[in-house]
Scaffold this motif. Structure first.
Motif, short mmCIF file in Angstrom:
data_model
loop_
_atom_site.label_atom_id
_atom_site.label_comp_id
_atom_site.label_asym_id
_atom_site.label_seq_id
_atom_site.Cartn_x
_atom_site.Cartn_y
_atom_site.Cartn_z
N LEU A 121 0.83 -1.20 0.00
CA LEU A 121 0.00 0.00 0.00
C LEU A 121 0.87 1.26 0.00
O LEU A 121 0.56 2.23 -0.67
N ALA A 122 1.96 1.21 0.74
CA ALA A 122 2.90 2.34 0.75
C ALA A 122 3.50 2.54 -0.64
O ALA A 122 3.65 3.67 -1.12
N PHE A 123 3.86 1.43 -1.31
CA PHE A 123 4.38 1.51 -2.68
C PHE A 123 3.37 2.19 -3.60
O PHE A 123 3.71 3.10 -4.37
N VAL A 124 2.13 1.73 -3.54
CA VAL A 124 1.09 2.24 -4.45
C VAL A 124 0.78 3.71 -4.15
O VAL A 124 0.66 4.53 -5.07
N ASN A 125 0.64 4.04 -2.88
CA ASN A 125 0.35 5.43 -2.53
C ASN A 125 1.47 6.37 -2.97
O ASN A 125 1.23 7.49 -3.45
N TRP A 177 2.37 -11.82 -2.32
CA TRP A 177 3.02 -10.57 -2.73
C TRP A 177 2.18 -9.86 -3.79
O TRP A 177 1.96 -8.66 -3.73
N LEU A 178 1.67 -10.61 -4.78
CA LEU A 178 0.84 -10.01 -5.82
C LEU A 178 -0.55 -9.66 -5.30
O LEU A 178 -1.09 -8.61 -5.63
N SER A 179 -1.15 -10.54 -4.50
CA SER A 179 -2.51 -10.28 -4.04
C SER A 179 -2.56 -9.05 -3.15
O SER A 179 -3.53 -8.28 -3.16
N SER A 184 -4.26 -3.40 -2.93
CA SER A 184 -3.86 -2.00 -2.80
C SER A 184 -4.24 -1.17 -4.03
O SER A 184 -3.93 0.02 -4.08
N GLY A 185 -4.86 -1.79 -5.02
CA GLY A 185 -5.37 -1.03 -6.15
C GLY A 185 -4.69 -1.27 -7.48
O GLY A 185 -4.94 -0.54 -8.45
N GLY A 259 1.61 -4.59 -14.01
CA GLY A 259 0.44 -4.16 -13.26
C GLY A 259 0.11 -2.73 -13.63
O GLY A 259 0.97 -1.98 -14.12
N MET A 260 -1.14 -2.34 -13.45
CA MET A 260 -1.57 -0.98 -13.80
C MET A 260 -2.34 -0.36 -12.63
O MET A 260 -3.23 -0.99 -12.06
N ILE A 261 -1.97 0.86 -12.30
CA ILE A 261 -2.69 1.62 -11.27
C ILE A 261 -3.77 2.46 -11.93
O ILE A 261 -4.91 2.48 -11.50
#
Length: 262
Positions: A121-125, A177-179, A184-185, A259-261
């Motif tokens: 989540l920290a990575f994605v944010n 790790w992927l899930s 996280s989006g 992966g795509m955000i």
């Protein structure tokens, strides 16, 4: 500095600085699921000279570095089929487009014991924060399902992309790790076969050190023989290929997923 907090886990994302890269790399590599994928200090310094605002260290609540997160920028028209797996294999200048419309998170090291702690989540944010700052149209990521090698050791017939796509009953990837990234989006959209190709010389280690630092000390029971006598399979599902024509050189090749955000 950007701070994220959830479920009593605090991660502070800080910009990497030239003078701290050596210490950061050493600490993170010593506690990584895949130490051979942790960038060296020289790699980080080169990227800091190219895209300084896109290179980060993630610290835990005690101020200890736990992961490195690196970004590049490319041009992409939104066509998933056109996504190439060779970004990691390209030279630094070729892999970065200063005015690119797409931010790519292409390095996020996987520390031991941090699955389920909201690190993803920290990575994605942080990716969203940087993407907004850079004014990009898309944010993509290259992710390494490091648990694939464990499953392949149990079942040699399991295929990489099939493994990544199988759901766990909740529509998520079977690899934690992927899930965690999906929760996280991030949407997993495409395999990136052989996305990572790096040699021991670039990593600054000898062939003997591959055995001493990796095979003999990191999950030795999960290393195995490859398709020929000159290759070794790794616990993360990658392969080290020994190069008899350019001894003492060996090349690691690993599969990733796109992966795509947004």
């Amino acid at each position: 500095m950007k701070e994220f907090k959830k479920q009593n886990h605090i991660y502070k994302t800080e910009a990497l600085l030239n003078q701290t890269t050596g210490l950061v790399c050493e600490k993170i590599a010593s506690n990584s699921e895949t130490p051979w994928l942790v960038p060296t200090a020289n790699m980080l310094k080169k990227w800091l000279s190219i895209f300084p605002s896109g290179q980060f260290v993630i610290n835990d609540e005690f101020g200890e570095p736990v992961s490195i997160q690196m970004f590049t920028k490319i041009n992409w028209d939104g066509d998933i089929q056109k996504l190439s797996a060779d970004i990691k294999a390209k030279g630094i200048k070729e892999a970065f487009v200063p005015d690119g419309n797409t931010l790519v998170m292409w390095v996020e090291t996987n520390p031991l014991g941090y699955i389920g702690t909201d690190l993803q989540l920290a990575f994605v944010n942080n990716a969203k924060y940087l993407g907004q700052k850079e004014g990009v149209e898309h944010i993509l990521c290259l992710l390494k399902p490091s648990e694939y090698g464990i499953q392949k050791a149990k079942n040699p017939d399991v295929k990489f992309w099939e493994y990544c796509q199988k759901n766990s009953g909740e529509g998520l990837s079977p690899t934690e790790w992927l899930s965690d990234f999906e929760e996280s989006g991030i949407k997993i959209i495409k395999p990136a076969y052989k996305a990572c190709q790096i040699d021991n010389i670039t990593l600054g280690i000898s062939l003997n050190e591959i055995y001493e630092k990796y095979i003999n000390s990191y999950k030795p029971e999960l290393w195995g023989k490859g398709d020929d006598l000159l290759s070794l399979t790794t616990p993360d599902g990658g392969v080290w290929y020994l190069d008899p024509d350019h001894e003492p050189k060996a090349v690691y090749v690993g599969d990733y997923v796109w992966g795509m955000i947004f």
